[in-house]
Design a protein around this motif. Structure first.
Motif, PDB file in Angstrom:
ATOM      1  N   ASP A  52       2.347  59.212 -16.510  1.00  0.00           N
ATOM      2  CA  ASP A  52       1.570  59.083 -17.743  1.00  0.00           C
ATOM      3  C   ASP A  52       2.468  58.578 -18.872  1.00  0.00           C
ATOM      4  O   ASP A  52       2.027  57.833 -19.738  1.00  0.00           O
ATOM      5  CB  ASP A  52       0.952  60.427 -18.149  1.00  0.00           C
ATOM      6  CG  ASP A  52      -0.111  60.895 -17.164  1.00  0.00           C
ATOM      7  OD1 ASP A  52      -0.551  60.088 -16.315  1.00  0.00           O
ATOM      8  OD2 ASP A  52      -0.482  62.081 -17.233  1.00  0.00           O
ATOM      9  N   ASP A 123       0.509  47.266 -15.160  1.00  0.00           N
ATOM     10  CA  ASP A 123      -0.032  48.582 -14.781  1.00  0.00           C
ATOM     11  C   ASP A 123      -0.548  48.626 -13.346  1.00  0.00           C
ATOM     12  O   ASP A 123      -1.509  49.339 -13.047  1.00  0.00           O
ATOM     13  CB  ASP A 123      -1.126  49.032 -15.760  1.00  0.00           C
ATOM     14  CG  ASP A 123      -0.578  49.318 -17.136  1.00  0.00           C
ATOM     15  OD1 ASP A 123       0.581  49.773 -17.234  1.00  0.00           O
ATOM     16  OD2 ASP A 123      -1.291  49.084 -18.128  1.00  0.00           O
ATOM     17  N   HIS A 124       0.075  47.875 -12.448  1.00  0.00           N
ATOM     18  CA  HIS A 124      -0.282  47.890 -11.027  1.00  0.00           C
ATOM     19  C   HIS A 124       0.992  47.985 -10.185  1.00  0.00           C
ATOM     20  O   HIS A 124       2.096  47.789 -10.686  1.00  0.00           O
ATOM     21  CB  HIS A 124      -1.058  46.633 -10.651  1.00  0.00           C
ATOM     22  CG  HIS A 124      -2.463  46.638 -11.144  1.00  0.00           C
ATOM     23  ND1 HIS A 124      -2.784  46.455 -12.471  1.00  0.00           N
ATOM     24  CD2 HIS A 124      -3.629  46.817 -10.490  1.00  0.00           C
ATOM     25  CE1 HIS A 124      -4.093  46.514 -12.613  1.00  0.00           C
ATOM     26  NE2 HIS A 124      -4.632  46.734 -11.428  1.00  0.00           N
ATOM     27  N   SER A 145      -3.888  50.165  -8.961  1.00  0.00           N
ATOM     28  CA  SER A 145      -3.823  50.371 -10.404  1.00  0.00           C
ATOM     29  C   SER A 145      -3.002  51.627 -10.689  1.00  0.00           C
ATOM     30  O   SER A 145      -3.039  52.590  -9.917  1.00  0.00           O
ATOM     31  CB  SER A 145      -5.234  50.548 -10.959  1.00  0.00           C
ATOM     32  OG  SER A 145      -5.185  51.039 -12.268  1.00  0.00           O
ATOM     33  N   LYS A 146      -2.290  51.630 -11.795  1.00  0.00           N
ATOM     34  CA  LYS A 146      -1.525  52.806 -12.197  1.00  0.00           C
ATOM     35  C   LYS A 146      -2.445  54.020 -12.359  1.00  0.00           C
ATOM     36  O   LYS A 146      -2.009  55.159 -12.208  1.00  0.00           O
ATOM     37  CB  LYS A 146      -0.773  52.512 -13.499  1.00  0.00           C
ATOM     38  CG  LYS A 146       0.201  53.585 -13.900  1.00  0.00           C
ATOM     39  CD  LYS A 146       0.990  53.187 -15.132  1.00  0.00           C
ATOM     40  CE  LYS A 146       1.887  54.300 -15.595  1.00  0.00           C
ATOM     41  NZ  LYS A 146       2.631  53.946 -16.790  1.00  0.00           N
ATOM     42  N   ARG A 147      -3.714  53.774 -12.629  1.00  0.00           N
ATOM     43  CA  ARG A 147      -4.684  54.877 -12.756  1.00  0.00           C
ATOM     44  C   ARG A 147      -4.834  55.657 -11.457  1.00  0.00           C
ATOM     45  O   ARG A 147      -5.285  56.795 -11.460  1.00  0.00           O
ATOM     46  CB  ARG A 147      -6.044  54.342 -13.188  1.00  0.00           C
ATOM     47  CG  ARG A 147      -6.085  53.821 -14.602  1.00  0.00           C
ATOM     48  CD  ARG A 147      -7.506  53.481 -15.014  1.00  0.00           C
ATOM     49  NE  ARG A 147      -8.222  52.728 -13.998  1.00  0.00           N
ATOM     50  CZ  ARG A 147      -8.456  51.422 -14.030  1.00  0.00           C
ATOM     51  NH1 ARG A 147      -8.034  50.709 -15.052  1.00  0.00           N
ATOM     52  NH2 ARG A 147      -9.111  50.824 -13.073  1.00  0.00           N
ATOM     53  N   ARG A 148      -4.473  55.057 -10.341  1.00  0.00           N
ATOM     54  CA  ARG A 148      -4.584  55.725  -9.043  1.00  0.00           C
ATOM     55  C   ARG A 148      -3.366  56.585  -8.721  1.00  0.00           C
ATOM     56  O   ARG A 148      -3.314  57.233  -7.688  1.00  0.00           O
ATOM     57  CB  ARG A 148      -4.805  54.708  -7.934  1.00  0.00           C
ATOM     58  CG  ARG A 148      -6.106  53.966  -8.120  1.00  0.00           C
ATOM     59  CD  ARG A 148      -6.619  53.418  -6.832  1.00  0.00           C
ATOM     60  NE  ARG A 148      -7.959  52.925  -6.995  1.00  0.00           N
ATOM     61  CZ  ARG A 148      -9.057  53.652  -6.880  1.00  0.00           C
ATOM     62  NH1 ARG A 148      -8.968  54.920  -6.591  1.00  0.00           N
ATOM     63  NH2 ARG A 148     -10.243  53.115  -7.041  1.00  0.00           N
TER      64      ARG A 148
END
Length: 186
Positions: A52, A123-124, A145-148
């Motif tokens: 994060d 961000d990947h 994706s960084k969200r994952r």
């Protein structure tokens, strides 16, 4: 053989699903997808939310969620935002590093890389298992994706640490020896 691979994958999924519940909890490795770095019986710590505030670095062990799976998997970040990458002759090529891909894998990854001009988007990342024959990873699913990202995975202990040569078996020396000095073995 396929059944053993499926069981190993399910065991890893169960291990990493447990990791979501408690940040920093020590867990025991049960799957083969990260051999020789992590073997069954090794202990790891999940640092949930680590990315994060921190950038993902090439070589990090990460816990990721794939689109078609409900639980995270432990993999290695082999390409991060801005890296040039290509799939050629059964290998993922990132700079000078060559990562072997399973025989039938890499088709989705190759198409996605072409769509992004051969660069990993902001961000990947691409995350692979160190044991391509026993791993479900970006070679089958996609650029992530960084969200994952669930968090960073840190080896805590191994049944035995073994000094190895400078050439890493998983990437054939593409890591520049950084990963090849110590392999965590059972």
């Amino acid at each position: 053989r396929a059944r053993a691979s499926v069981l190993a994958t399910l065991a890893v999924a169960l291990l990493t699903a447990t990791a979501l519940v408690c940040r920093g909890q020590q867990l025991r490795v049960v799957g083969d997808s990260m051999r020789p770095t992590l073997a069954p019986g090794d202990r790891v710590r999940l640092l949930a939310g680590h990315y994060d505030d921190e950038p993902i670095e090439r070589g990090d062990l990460v816990a990721v969620l794939f689109k078609t799976r409900k639980v995270p998997f432990v993999k290695r970040a082999v390409a991060v935002a801005g890296d040039e990458a290509a799939v050629r002759d059964g290998f993922l090529i990132v700079g000078e590093a060559r990562y072997p891909l399973p025989r039938t894998a890499g088709i989705v990854l190759e198409k996605q890389l072409a769509q992004h001009g051969g660069r990993i988007p902001q961000d990947h990342l691409i995350a692979l298992g160190d044991n391509p024959k026993a791993s479900l990873d970006s070679s089958a699913f996609s650029i992530l994706s960084k969200r994952r990202m669930v968090g960073k995975v840190v080896p805590v202990s191994a049944a035995r640490a073994v000094e190895r040569s400078r050439v890493c078996r998983s990437c054939h020396g593409g890591c520049g020896g950084r990963l090849g000095r110590i392999f965590w073995r059972r």
